[in-house]
Scaffold this active site. Structure first.
Site, PDB file in Angstrom:
ATOM      1  CB  CYS A  74      -8.338  13.462 -25.553  1.00 43.29           C
ATOM      2  SG  CYS A  74      -9.148  12.511 -26.829  1.00 43.29           S
ATOM      3  CD  GLU A  96      -5.191  16.769 -21.557  1.00 44.99           C
ATOM      4  OE1 GLU A  96      -5.152  17.951 -21.947  1.00 44.99           O
ATOM      5  OE2 GLU A  96      -5.833  15.880 -22.142  1.00 44.99           O
TER       6      GLU A  96
HETATM    7  P1  NAD Z   1      -4.220  22.896 -28.730  1.00 45.34           P
HETATM    8  O1  NAD Z   1      -5.380  23.426 -27.988  1.00 45.34           O
HETATM    9  O2  NAD Z   1      -2.902  23.420 -28.407  1.00 45.34           O
HETATM   10  O3  NAD Z   1      -4.439  23.111 -30.274  1.00 45.34           O
HETATM   11  C1  NAD Z   1      -5.595  22.689 -30.948  1.00 45.34           C
HETATM   12  C2  NAD Z   1      -5.803  23.553 -32.163  1.00 45.34           C
HETATM   13  O4  NAD Z   1      -6.139  24.867 -31.736  1.00 45.34           O
HETATM   14  C3  NAD Z   1      -4.588  23.689 -33.040  1.00 45.34           C
HETATM   15  O5  NAD Z   1      -4.982  23.626 -34.387  1.00 45.34           O
HETATM   16  C4  NAD Z   1      -4.085  25.071 -32.694  1.00 45.34           C
HETATM   17  O6  NAD Z   1      -3.367  25.669 -33.737  1.00 45.34           O
HETATM   18  C5  NAD Z   1      -5.366  25.807 -32.444  1.00 45.34           C
HETATM   19  N1  NAD Z   1      -5.263  27.016 -31.633  1.00 45.34           N
HETATM   20  C6  NAD Z   1      -4.324  27.318 -30.719  1.00 45.34           C
HETATM   21  N2  NAD Z   1      -4.588  28.525 -30.183  1.00 45.34           N
HETATM   22  C7  NAD Z   1      -5.703  28.988 -30.762  1.00 45.34           C
HETATM   23  C8  NAD Z   1      -6.479  30.153 -30.621  1.00 45.34           C
HETATM   24  N3  NAD Z   1      -6.142  31.097 -29.769  1.00 45.34           N
HETATM   25  N4  NAD Z   1      -7.574  30.283 -31.355  1.00 45.34           N
HETATM   26  C9  NAD Z   1      -7.945  29.326 -32.229  1.00 45.34           C
HETATM   27  N5  NAD Z   1      -7.243  28.205 -32.410  1.00 45.34           N
HETATM   28  C10 NAD Z   1      -6.131  28.039 -31.697  1.00 45.34           C
HETATM   29  O7  NAD Z   1      -4.266  21.323 -28.562  1.00 45.34           O
HETATM   30  P2  NAD Z   1      -3.277  20.217 -29.165  1.00 45.34           P
HETATM   31  O8  NAD Z   1      -1.996  20.275 -28.431  1.00 45.34           O
HETATM   32  O9  NAD Z   1      -3.252  20.276 -30.641  1.00 45.34           O
HETATM   33  O10 NAD Z   1      -4.062  18.880 -28.815  1.00 45.34           O
HETATM   34  C11 NAD Z   1      -3.983  18.277 -27.582  1.00 45.34           C
HETATM   35  C12 NAD Z   1      -5.194  18.576 -26.742  1.00 45.34           C
HETATM   36  O11 NAD Z   1      -6.374  18.185 -27.425  1.00 45.34           O
HETATM   37  C13 NAD Z   1      -5.221  17.796 -25.439  1.00 45.34           C
HETATM   38  O12 NAD Z   1      -5.667  18.637 -24.419  1.00 45.34           O
HETATM   39  C14 NAD Z   1      -6.237  16.709 -25.715  1.00 45.34           C
HETATM   40  O13 NAD Z   1      -6.833  16.184 -24.560  1.00 45.34           O
HETATM   41  C15 NAD Z   1      -7.207  17.408 -26.577  1.00 45.34           C
HETATM   42  N6  NAD Z   1      -7.985  16.481 -27.369  1.00 45.34           N
HETATM   43  C16 NAD Z   1      -9.286  16.281 -27.057  1.00 45.34           C
HETATM   44  C17 NAD Z   1     -10.046  15.389 -27.774  1.00 45.34           C
HETATM   45  C18 NAD Z   1     -11.483  15.147 -27.458  1.00 45.34           C
HETATM   46  O14 NAD Z   1     -12.165  14.525 -28.256  1.00 45.34           O
HETATM   47  N7  NAD Z   1     -11.992  15.615 -26.365  1.00 45.34           N
HETATM   48  C19 NAD Z   1      -9.473  14.689 -28.827  1.00 45.34           C
HETATM   49  C20 NAD Z   1      -8.136  14.913 -29.133  1.00 45.34           C
HETATM   50  C21 NAD Z   1      -7.404  15.819 -28.404  1.00 45.34           C
END
Ligand code: NAD
Length: 970
Positions: free
Chosen positions: A752, A848
């Protein structure tokens, strides 16, 4: 140079000077570096600056000229032709030479090839020009060829990684062989210089490998360096001597104290490594003498070169050689060009061999490389001091360093400037919150044992791929009959594991379990909860390599990145345990007669933890450990792509003794069970890290109250970024390129915090791009099972397709400047890609991408750079590379991001040190790994008691009370 601050400013100014070309720029920097100096030099400088402002062009040139003059003192020549003049003069004084090519840090293979070519060119030239030179001593001259070249190994391969010595040898040997071959034909000597500890083992291995080869095994004119300040030095020297004996041909060892003392100390402290150097200067001196003895006692096999300016070290070597009956012509003393002239003269007069270490390179840039070395190493400061100005007595100079050992003061700890920030009651607010915490250490892959442990863990993990993992609800393992398969992104045919998939009934079951466990857990002492986290961290430490290996397979992390993730998870456990002890006790709000009020915290209740896959252990563990230590019960939903690592975290907490129901493991589809639980009336807290899209949905949904809901939901929401890094016109490109490349392409750009917009000032745009593109072309891309990879596969097919779509968008919006061709065919490998001619409104500059795609935006000046940096919806991380103190201050104040990094990579936040998290569309403003993070998981509460009875009240009120926090003892 007595004033420390002045000295540092002076060095820094010289360091930046070579990159400044316009008079006005030079004067501006001079002004910025020296404005507020309260020092004897200051008035002079101030007057100079005033004058310079009037005629900047002349003054700028004058300054460059002056510093070039100073550089002349330490750099033996600008180019081979120039250096010959110096070498001839030295020859007349019976002083020999070894030449060292100065230059920029090598950031790409193109630059490495250029360095190799320069080495060859220099060799040819020196050999031609020194024809007919004879040995000054006329004895044992066969041991000491006239032409002597010192080679910097790190300048021959840009991707040297301590974890992968075999790769380094495979790349370095072919570059070195032609140089060695030619040197041998020309009758020259080649020395391998030693640099930082990270490269030491590789350099030693390379030396032994090359000179065991048939072509070179009988060539005596090769040497290597042993650094006496290293604790390993003695063992390394014995190993070399054994090798040399087996080889059956002489070789040379140049014994030095070592020039990276400060750097080694800082680097090790930052990573929690054992410091490889002796901490007290006399210890290195003592070791130097010990190593001198070992060398001289093995004179039959090894030729010694003593590289020191310390008269005691020199005298000791002389005396010992005499004692052992070794002729003066059979070893040599090496001293730096431009220093210690009287010592050199005296040595020559006494009939010893003297060789000067002569840096060769353009004066101004050369000076900045030299100064950079000086800045890295304050123990070297004598280097710039006027020779022997200190007037030290002979007795003192020759004192046995052993006498100084006992009771020698340890070097002062880094001093932290504390302002006068005492509170009225004498309490201080000056202890930084992170200072109460010592981070877990990273694995140092410099050591062979660690490399081997990692390889063994990878082999072992391979045998366990494909296992099945249950849900865990209320301490029970549950199998639903449905599973989610997790694939290896480097080789998608390979299934890492099958994790049981939870549906709505299991989600309800887990919630019930968490709710009923909540009563007891919320009243479990802070100490007990903190110890649970500490036990979990200890288990992670024990299983460290295994967990890292799993990350390599499940999410495609390179070794060091995987290890960093496990370290961060441990840090979260240990740091939050400590923070909870600090904030958990009910604390008096104010001293007031007759009444006492205590503020303290209650847990919020049931926490839902929804995590991403990119820091699969750290982020899941961070949110989980925060929830548990604050007394909440939790349901953890790992990302589908990293569910096996999630199962490991559950296993770890189970082993650590988490009571049934307190932690429930519920892998499944985010859009089904995630969404169901987010909307559930009985979930009190949602800790989410992931994409903006999902985060915003959760934020919105949590804002609605459902029938029967008794508490407002609290959301900790960390989302994506579109992080910009600015390269100022005076930036140190050696650092800026390496760090930007790593920030953009490390872990395939799937952090991220990754840099996805590089904002470059037009003044040095051309130079930046030239170096950036060739650095990107040199990155190691491949299966991260191999050590030392930088770029592996992206997480899955969906990500692969999405990133490719963005690349197509980039091609239509901007100009494709670079794309790697040679990525593995199997697996989800997206080639590192760089776009130029990008403007801030383009999609590739705003959205992103989360992959190895970098957009470069050219700007006129710093105003525009900051405007562009701040022009996205996100505010997560940002970077700024500059050597202008005023611009740095401005960037600190104006760049809009949760984590702003100056002159370093914008990734790699460390718990307690860099509390991490953004705002705007990057998050709700919380800081994981920060002192105030746990408050997000808590409800503050105040209990006030009137303690007056009939006008009488006790005089003393305790600072803390905790009787009412736990259930009364029966
Ligand atoms: P994602 O949003 O696709 O998934 C994150 C989690 O949310 C997963 O466990 C997923 O199963 C769950 N999820 C998906 N839909 C949902 C819903 N409708 N309700 C509840 N939960 C749901 O993200 P990803 O692909 O796993 O991770 C990448 C993203 O995370 C990037 O955008 C990255 O920038 C961000 N990120 C941010 C930080 C930070 O500290 N700001 C750190 C790491 C990653």
């Amino acid at each position: 140079m007595r004033d420390e601050h002045f000295k540092v400013q002076m060095f820094r100014f010289v360091d930046v000077l070579a990159s400044l070309h316009r008079g006005g720029e030079i004067v501006r920097h001079l002004d910025e570096y020296f404005t507020d100096m309260r020092n004897g030099f200051a008035p002079l400088v101030r007057t100079g600056v005033q004058a310079a402002k009037i005629v900047p062009w002349i003054s700028g040139q004058l300054l460059r000229w002056n510093v070039s003059g100073m550089a002349r003192q330490f750099i033996a020549g600008k180019n081979p032709h120039d250096v010959m003049k110096t070498l001839r003069k030295r020859r007349a004084k019976n002083i020999g030479f070894t030449v060292d090519l100065l230059g920029e840090a090598v950031v790409s293979e193109r630059e490495a090839t250029e360095y190799a070519a320069r080495c060859l060119e220099l060799l040819e030239y020196l050999a031609r020009e020194t024809q007919g030179w004879i040995d000054p001593l006329g004895k044992n001259s066969e041991l000491f060829p006239v032409v002597n070249l010192s080679v910097k190994i790190s300048a021959l391969y840009s991707q040297m990684n301590p974890a992968d010595p075999a790769d380094a040898t495979a790349h370095l040997a072919p570059k070195l062989r032609p140089i060695l071959r030619r040197a041998r034909e020309l009758g020259a000597f080649v020395n391998f210089d030693m640099e930082s500890y990270a490269h030491k083992n590789i350099t030693l291995e390379l030396f032994k490998t090359l000179f065991t080869e048939t072509e070179f095994h009988d060539w005596p004119h090769v040497g290597i360096v042993i650094q006496a300040y290293l604790r390993d030095a003695e063992a390394d020297l014995f190993d070399l001597i054994d090798w040399g004996r087996a080889r059956g041909t002489r070789f040379t060892v140049r014994l030095v104290k070592g020039a990276y003392w400060d750097y080694e100390k800082i680097k090790s402290s930052q990573n929690g490594w054992n410091i490889p150097v002796y901490l007290q200067k006399p210890e290195s001196d003592v070791n130097f003498e010990l190593l001198t003895r070992i060398l001289l006692e093995n004179e039959k096999n090894v030729t010694s070169a003593f590289g020191s300016h310390n008269v005691r070290s020199i005298a000791h070597a002389q005396a010992l050689a005499d004692q052992l009956g070794i002729d003066r012509s059979r070893f040599e003393f090496q001293l730096l060009y431009g220093m210690a002239g009287p010592i050199k003269r005296a040595l020559v007069e006494m009939g010893y061999r003297v060789r000067e270490y002569c840096p060769v390179g353009e004066l101004l840039p050369g000076m900045s490389y030299l100064v950079r070395r000086l800045l890295e190493n304050t123990s070297n400061e004598g280097f710039l001091r006027a020779k022997f100005s200190d007037n030290v007595s002979e007795q003192q100079l020759l004192r046995d360093p052993r006498e100084l050992l006992n009771g020698a003061a340890a070097p002062p700890a880094t001093s932290v400037t504390t302002g006068d920030r005492q509170l009225p009651d004498g309490a201080s607010v000056d202890v930084p919150p992170g200072d109460t915490y010592e981070n877990a250490s990273l694995v140092n892959f410099v050591y062979k044992e660690n490399q081997e442990q990692m390889r063994a863990a990878l082999r072992q993990m391979r045998t366990q791929l494909g296992k099945k993992y249950p849900l865990v609800i209320n301490g029970q393992k549950i199998w639903t009959g449905k599973t989610i398969a997790s694939f290896n992104p480097s080789s998608p045919k390979e299934i890492v594991g099958h994790v049981t998939e939870a549906g709505i009934p299991e989600a309800e079951h887990a919630l019930e379990a968490a709710r009923s466990a909540s009563k007891q857990w919320s009243r479990t002492t802070i100490e007990e909860r903190a110890r649970l986290l500490e036990r979990a961290a200890a288990i992670m430490e024990r299983r460290r390599y295994e967990l890292s290996a799993l990350e390599v397979f499940e999410v495609g992390k390179p070794w060091a990145e995987a290890d960093g993730d496990i370290r961060e998870a441990m840090d979260f456990c240990l740091f939050y345990a400590q923070q909870m002890r600090l904030i958990g006790r009910p604390r008096l709000t104010q001293h007031v007669p007759g009444e006492e009020s205590y503020q303290h915290y209650w847990p919020r209740g049931v926490a839902l933890i929804v995590a991403p896959w990119n820091f699969p252990m750290a982020i899941l563990c961070g949110m989980t450990s925060a929830a548990l230590v604050t007394g909440n019960t939790a349901i953890i939903k790992p990302a589908e792509q990293a569910a096996v690592i999630g199962a490991m975290l559950m296993e770890i907490f189970a082993e650590a003794g988490v009571p049934p129901g307190v932690l429930n493991f519920l892998p499944g589809k985010g859009s089904i069970i995630g969404a169901h639980l987010v909307d559930h009336k009985d979930v009190n807290l949602i800790a989410f890290t992931g994409s903006r899209e999902v985060g915003l949905r959760i934020w919105e949904s949590a804002g609605q109250t459902r029938p029967g809901q008794l508490q407002l939901k609290h959301v900790v929401c960390e989302m994506g970024g579109k992080n910009g890094v600015i390269i100022d016109s005076d930036a140190d490109l050696d650092e800026a390129i390496v760090d930007s490349i790593y920030s953009a392409f490390g872990y395939q750009g799937q952090k991220c915090s990754a840099c996805s917009r590089l904002i470059v000032l037009e003044e040095n745009y051309r130079r930046v791009m030239q170096r950036l593109l060739s650095a990107a072309a040199s990155l190691r891309v491949g299966n991260p099972e191999e050590p030392g990879m930088t770029v592996g596969p992206v997480i899955d097919k969906t990500a692969y397709d999405r990133i490719q779509e963005y690349i197509a968008i980039g091609k239509s919006e901007a100009t494709l400047a670079f794309q790697r061709k040679d990525v593995p065919a199997e697996g989800y490998f997206v080639p590192p890609t760089i776009f130029v001619d990008v403007t801030p409104e383009m999609r590739i500059a705003r959205e992103e991408i989360f992959g190895p795609v970098l957009s470069v935006i050219k700007v006129r000046d710093l105003d525009e750079a900051i405007e562009v940096a701040n022009s996205t919806d996100y505010a997560l991380t940002a970077g700024f590379f500059s050597r202008s103190p005023a611009n740095i201050e401005r960037a600190k104040a104006e760049i809009v991001a949760g984590n702003v990094y100056i002159n370093r990579s914008c990734t790699g936040a460390v718990v307690g040190r860099h509390p991490f998290g953004g705002f705007k569309m990057s998050g709700g403003g919380t800081k994981a790994g920060g002192a105030d993070y746990l408050l997000q998981f808590l409800l503050p509460r105040v209990v006030t008691e009137n303690i007056t009875r009939h006008g009488f009240a006790p005089e003393e009120t305790p600072q803390y009370r905790e009787e009412f926090l736990w259930p009364p003892k029966r």
